[in-house]
Scaffold this active site. Structure first.
Site, short mmCIF file in Angstrom:
data_model
loop_
_atom_site.label_atom_id
_atom_site.label_comp_id
_atom_site.label_asym_id
_atom_site.label_seq_id
_atom_site.Cartn_x
_atom_site.Cartn_y
_atom_site.Cartn_z
N LYS A 30 0.99 -1.42 0.04
CA LYS A 30 0.00 0.08 -0.08
C LYS A 30 1.04 1.23 -0.19
O LYS A 30 1.42 1.29 0.88
CB LYS A 30 -0.89 0.19 1.34
CG LYS A 30 -1.57 1.38 1.26
CD LYS A 30 -2.75 1.19 2.46
CE LYS A 30 -3.43 2.47 2.58
NZ LYS A 30 -4.44 2.27 3.56
N LYS A 81 -2.04 -1.62 -3.84
CA LYS A 81 -2.93 -0.37 -3.89
C LYS A 81 -2.33 0.90 -3.90
O LYS A 81 -1.20 0.89 -3.15
CB LYS A 81 -3.74 -0.37 -2.34
CG LYS A 81 -4.57 0.79 -2.14
CD LYS A 81 -4.98 0.85 -0.79
CE LYS A 81 -6.09 1.91 -0.52
NZ LYS A 81 -6.61 2.05 0.76
C1 PBG Z 1 -7.27 3.76 5.31
C2 PBG Z 1 -7.67 3.53 4.04
C3 PBG Z 1 -7.46 4.15 3.00
C4 PBG Z 1 -7.92 3.63 1.92
C5 PBG Z 1 -8.46 2.55 2.10
N1 PBG Z 1 -8.31 2.24 3.51
C6 PBG Z 1 -7.00 5.78 3.01
C7 PBG Z 1 -5.55 6.02 3.72
O1 PBG Z 1 -4.63 5.10 3.64
O2 PBG Z 1 -5.25 7.32 3.92
C8 PBG Z 1 -8.05 4.04 0.58
C9 PBG Z 1 -9.19 3.92 -0.43
C10 PBG Z 1 -9.63 4.66 -1.57
O3 PBG Z 1 -8.70 5.78 -1.69
O4 PBG Z 1 -10.36 4.39 -2.28
N2 PBG Z 1 -6.68 3.02 6.38
#
Ligand code: PBG
Length: 331
Positions: free
Chosen positions: A200, A255
């Site tokens: 991520k 992601k």
């Molecule tokens: C938070 C989380 C995020 C997303 C999923 N879980 C945002 C972040 O890490 O700030 C992003 C999903 C998206 O942008 O559709 N743990």
């Protein structure tokens, strides 16, 4: 130089007819591959539009159940829950492991009413912290790893007790997969699966999501770069994945999606295990914004991106367009 192959070889021969194109198509998509992320709010019969994500709404649990029935009828594989916490945000995120919190209540309602769609919960503290970070912070604002993992474990157990099918740690703390697996097993939840947000990245494409869950204001100017991956890196993502595999992840995740297809293909190739990809909020917003201007065809572009994820190696795809896509596949 003249080619020896041409004119005996004509690549276009197989492309001329629909039957031969279909016969040799290398990748396919089914609704079972799709995971639908949904934003959940308190209350009854409530819906709220998310302005930066046209077509996406935050919904109360009763409406969520109705929508989940529709998604299940269309064959959508799973729903991923994102609670929007309107009150009770605290520095230590105590609400994250409240057995009667919004997320566990949503899980129980879904598993009781729509047992044939898988339910996935996000394990991370950002909806619950007053500062908007995914973990607990020290005086300098640094997100503390081991202290955070202890809370994530409690959060995952809360979700498992509610009957969730998959927990999905999205926090990027070190060692959390192993700690969560051990705690789940010790508490008798050996069947609760872990889909790990392994790779991520610290991405600006999460902007609309942070609006949707209301964490952008709390986060302010702070970033998540001390725990999420640097988007210039690829080898580092492989190390993250290797650790999660070793710690017991059932599925890995990459992601964001489209700008990270190289990472997705590499993860699939190196680990030969199920990988999910998250087509994040910013990717969805780009498609919708262009479509609203008449510049892109939302339907065609969405379906194309989904097949591209499959081609790159994704087993499952988290997309805000999951229900749209499942409906079109029925036509
Ligand atoms: C938070 C989380 C995020 C997303 C999923 N879980 C945002 C972040 O890490 O700030 C992003 C999903 C998206 O942008 O559709 N743990």
């Amino acid at each position: 130089m003249t080619s020896k192959a041409y004119p005996s070889v004509r690549m276009r021969r197989m492309r001329r007819d629909a039957f031969s194109r279909a016969m040799v198509r290398e990748n396919s998509l089914s609704a079972a591959n799709l995971i639908w992320p949904v934003f959940v709010i308190e209350g009854e019969n409530r819906t709220q539009a998310v302005p930066s994500m046209p077509g996406v709404e935050r919904v109360s649990i009763d409406i969520l159940v109705t929508r989940a029935k529709e998604a299940a009828a269309l064959g959508v594989g799973a729903i991923a829950l994102f609670p929007v916490i309107e009150g009770s945000k605290t520095p230590l995120a105590e609400e994250a492991y409240n057995d009667n919190g919004l997320a566990p209540r949503a899980v129980r309602a879904l598993k009781a009413a729509v047992p044939d769609i898988a339910v996935i919960t996000d394990v991370a503290l950002d909806p619950y912290t007053s500062h908007g970070q995914d973990g607990l912070i020290d005086e300098s604002g640094y997100v503390m790893n081991d202290e955070t993992v202890a809370v994530l474990v409690k959060q995952a157990l809360t979700h498992a007790r509610a009957g969730v099918d998959f927990v999905a740690p999205s926090d990027m703390m070190d060692g959390r997969i192993g700690a969560i697996r051990a705690a789940l097993d010790a508490d008798g939840h050996i069947q609760t699966k872990i889909i790990s947000y392994s790779a991520k990245y610290a991405s600006a494409f999460y902007g609309p999501f942070r609006d949707a869950v209301g964490s952008s204001g709390n986060l302010g100017k702070s970033s998540k770069e001390t725990y999420q991956l640097d988007f210039a890196n690829s080898d580092e993502a492989m190390r993250e994945c290797a650790l999660d595999v070793e710690e017991g992840a059932d599925m890995l995740m990459v992601k964001p999606g489209l700008p990270y297809l190289d990472i997705l293909a590499r993860v699939r190739d190196e680990f030969k295990m199920p990988v999910a990809v998250y087509q994040v909020s910013g990717e969805y917003a780009m498609l919708k914004a262009a479509a609203a201007n008449g510049w892109l065809d939302y339907r065609k572009c969405l379906m194309e991106t989904l097949i591209c994820f499959r081609r790159a190696g994704a087993s499952a795809i988290l997309t805000y367009g999951a229900v749209d896509a499942a409906r079109w596949m029925r036509e």
